[in-house]
Write a protein that holds these residues in place. Structure first.
Motif, mmCIF file in Angstrom:
data_model
loop_
_atom_site.group_PDB
_atom_site.id
_atom_site.type_symbol
_atom_site.label_atom_id
_atom_site.label_comp_id
_atom_site.label_asym_id
_atom_site.label_seq_id
_atom_site.Cartn_x
_atom_site.Cartn_y
_atom_site.Cartn_z
ATOM 1 N N HIS A 24 0.818 -1.219 0.046
ATOM 2 C CA HIS A 24 -0.048 0.020 -0.160
ATOM 3 C C HIS A 24 0.855 1.126 -0.162
ATOM 4 O O HIS A 24 0.737 1.905 -0.850
ATOM 5 N N LEU A 28 1.920 4.592 -2.903
ATOM 6 C CA LEU A 28 1.622 6.180 -2.766
ATOM 7 C C LEU A 28 2.685 7.070 -3.556
ATOM 8 O O LEU A 28 3.903 6.514 -3.711
ATOM 9 N N VAL A 373 -5.208 7.112 0.143
ATOM 10 C CA VAL A 373 -5.321 7.220 -1.602
ATOM 11 C C VAL A 373 -5.852 8.605 -1.901
ATOM 12 O O VAL A 373 -5.442 8.798 -2.826
ATOM 13 N N GLY A 377 -2.911 9.002 -3.714
ATOM 14 C CA GLY A 377 -2.988 8.362 -4.985
ATOM 15 C C GLY A 377 -3.592 8.756 -6.103
ATOM 16 O O GLY A 377 -3.509 9.914 -6.404
ATOM 17 N N ASP A 381 -8.131 6.135 -8.355
ATOM 18 C CA ASP A 381 -8.434 5.740 -7.079
ATOM 19 C C ASP A 381 -8.896 6.627 -5.926
ATOM 20 O O ASP A 381 -9.520 5.954 -4.992
#
Length: 606
Positions: A24, A28, A373, A377, A381
């Motif tokens: 995750h 980013l 996000v 992101g 997203d």
């Protein structure tokens, strides 16, 4: 004496295994990418800070409380020193963009830190949390000059901050506010009015306090359309950031409260105090809502923090307290009685605490990833994550805090009479936690926001976005026999969520009171189904990890195996013992509003 140990193992499980944090964070953009070793260091140092610096102030701060004399507030011993160390450690600017003087880390990292320091002493953490209010407002609506003027010392912890919305005649209905702002013609405004329930409105911890205030300019439209946002320092701040004269910001009194006694809840008077408008005139509520949504997730986090604290205390006591014998034979034959943890009803209470605590952590950490996000992101997203957060924020705030009331109640119950006295800290947890269902919008307000604005107001689009996520998950697990016990009931309730929504909407067309009468039960139903999805995913993660851990055979593998088996057992408990409550809430939500509205006002009492 109450104690707190940061739940490092469960935090690592949620981040690394349940949420795959490494992947995750690596996805980013820019500075928000967090390397695994950096994440470990942040968790470890935050845990130490929570345990060693903040936790010792928990009971002493409650006993001492805040005091008000000669217009000034004094805070409990140790609060100022802990805040100084917090600022010097760089924690206040953890998630603020690098360009604005912070460290630029994602929101989810900050949430993890906040959980630990909040569980250590939520009353103390109120000062750090509210200090983020003017920071967020400046980042969203401040000019570069204003950010340069205020941010450095807010981020260093030399100054603190507040969020000022509520007035005596209006609570959540901020459109009724009367605080006035008059234009000085030089880029500053004079603010006049009184705000109540201002956490940290005055204190002896920092040199200055910067207030984020909603006020109405002369000639502004009535209601929420005529609200502007200002920042007003207690002591004037010159252009170079140095302190000037007293700015006519004063504390009129502090509230005598049920809990969070180390957090000063102030009545604040602004008598022509100078400040600066943020953003455009009459657009203050839009800016403040960006802060309010963050605050609502933060209040949900208070529920989690109090759950963790109550569960830790109850578990330790249940292991030590000897009383009666197990019905299946003595478990402590060399002692006069068995520890109460062997008794089924005590286990029921502990398992309920464990299920809500660990489920809440996984849910809120996942929500925080959606915030990551949105901030860092891709546009596509971020749009999907924003839709999820819009729907799930009122569920998080309402459900996490309501279940936290149960968890703190059970903590006292496990202790029996000892839970009612101050020595063990359990009654303090219950008192400190009680406000969480009230401020930043009561459970009723969150429920109306969920069903009225987010679900029905979007034509069901926001809800369908999330139920589709659950539906796809259940489809993907269709061939996994080991997951059938979780997936089948989850799929059924997920379908029922849509049906319930349609029925409430249809009822509302016939009777406008149907939405209000159904709203809280609808939110609680939504929370139980959401947690079922979370616990199904935890079970899936644990099943896969258990196969690996049990194959290792060494001591560490056995320890990991026990951890994952406990996760599976807790998932089964949630599905068998707690999830059935969802259908009771659904039935109540569908009851006709007449049962709520039947009595005339004068018939409530005789």
């Amino acid at each position: 004496m109450a104690s707190y140990t940061a739940p490092r193992r469960d935090i690592q499980f949620v981040l690394r295994e349940f949420l795959d944090a490494d992947s995750h964070y690596s996805a980013l953009a820019g500075d928000a990418a967090v390397a695994p070793d950096l994440l470990d260091a942040i968790i470890d140092n935050a845990a130490k800070f929570a345990e060693e610096v903040v936790a010792p102030t928990f009971q002493s701060g409650d006993a001492e409380g805040c005091h008000f004399a000669d217009g000034r507030v004094s805070t409990p011993a140790g609060y100022a020193e802990a805040f100084r160390q917090w600022g010097e450690g760089g924690w206040q600017g953890l998630t603020v963009p690098v360009a604005d003087g912070g460290q630029g880390l994602p929101p989810s990292v900050g949430l993890c830190v906040t959980e630990m320091v909040g569980a250590a002493n939520w009353a103390w953490s109120m000062y750090t949390g509210l200090s983020g209010a003017p920071v967020t407002c400046l980042l969203n609506g401040g000019t570069e000059a204003l950010k340069a003027r205020f941010l450095p010392k807010l981020l260093s912890g030399e100054w603190a901050g507040t969020m000022c919305l509520t007035e005596a005649h209006c609570g959540s209905d901020v459109g009724l506010l009367r605080t006035r702002a008059s234009d000085n013609g030089d880029g500053t405004w004079n603010i006049t009015g009184t705000k109540i329930f201002i956490s940290g409105g005055d204190q002896d911890i920092t040199d200055n306090i910067v207030h984020a205030i909603l006020a109405r300019t002369e000639g502004a439209p009535a209601g929420t359309a005529g609200i502007s946002l200002f920042i007003v320092p207690k002591f004037w701040v010159e252009e170079d950031g140095t302190l000037g004269a007293f700015n006519h910001v004063s504390c009129g009194s502090i509230e005598k409260k049920m809990g969070l006694k180390g957090s000063a809840t102030c009545v604040m008077n602004y008598d022509g105090a100078r400040g600066f408008m943020l953003g455009a005139e009459n657009q203050g509520l839009a800016l403040m809502f960006k802060l309010m949504n963050t605050a609502r997730i933060g209040t949900a986090l208070q529920g989690l923090a109090m759950c963790e604290r109550a569960f830790q205390g109850a578990l330790a006591y249940a292991r030590e307290r000897l009383q009666m014998r197990s019905l299946t034979g003595a478990k402590n034959p060399d002692g006069p009685a068995d520890p109460i943890i062997v008794h089924p009803d005590v286990r029921r209470m502990l398992m309920t605490q464990k299920a809500f605590t660990e489920g809440g952590r996984a849910f809120l950490y996942w929500l925080a990833q959606q915030a990551d996000v949105i901030a860092h992101g891709s546009a596509q997203d971020a749009e999907a994550a924003s839709a999820l957060l819009e729907l799930l924020t009122p569920i998080a705030k309402g459900f996490c805090t309501e279940t936290a009331q149960e968890v703190s109640y059970l903590g006292m119950q496990v202790f029996g009479g000892h839970g009612y006295i101050a020595e063990h800290g359990m009654e303090q947890i219950a008192r400190d936690n009680r406000i969480s269902t009230v401020y930043e919008g009561t459970t009723g307000i969150q429920s109306l926001d969920l069903i009225g604005r987010k679900v029905l107001g979007s034509g069901g689009k926001l809800l369908r976005g999330f139920t589709k996520v659950i539906h796809k998950y259940c489809e993907a697990q269709g061939g996994n026999a080991a997951m059938a016990e979780f997936v089948a009931p989850l799929a059924e309730l997920n379908a029922e969520w849509g049906d319930l929504t349609m029925k409430v909407g249809e009822a509302a067309m016939a009777d406008a009171e149907a939405v209000g009468s159904a709203s809280v039960d609808y939110l609680m139903f939504s929370g139980y189904v959401t947690y079922a999805w979370v616990w199904a995913r935890i079970a899936e993660t644990s099943l896969a990890a258990l196969q690996r851990a049990e194959g290792e055979g060494d001591g560490e593998g056995e320890s990991d195996g026990a951890f994952y088996r406990a996760k599976l057992a807790t998932a089964r408990f949630y599905f068998q013992r707690l999830l059935p409550r969802a259908r009771a809430h659904a039935a109540a939500a569908m009851a006709p509003p007449a049962s709520v509205m039947a009595l005339a006002e004068e018939e409530f009492a005789f």
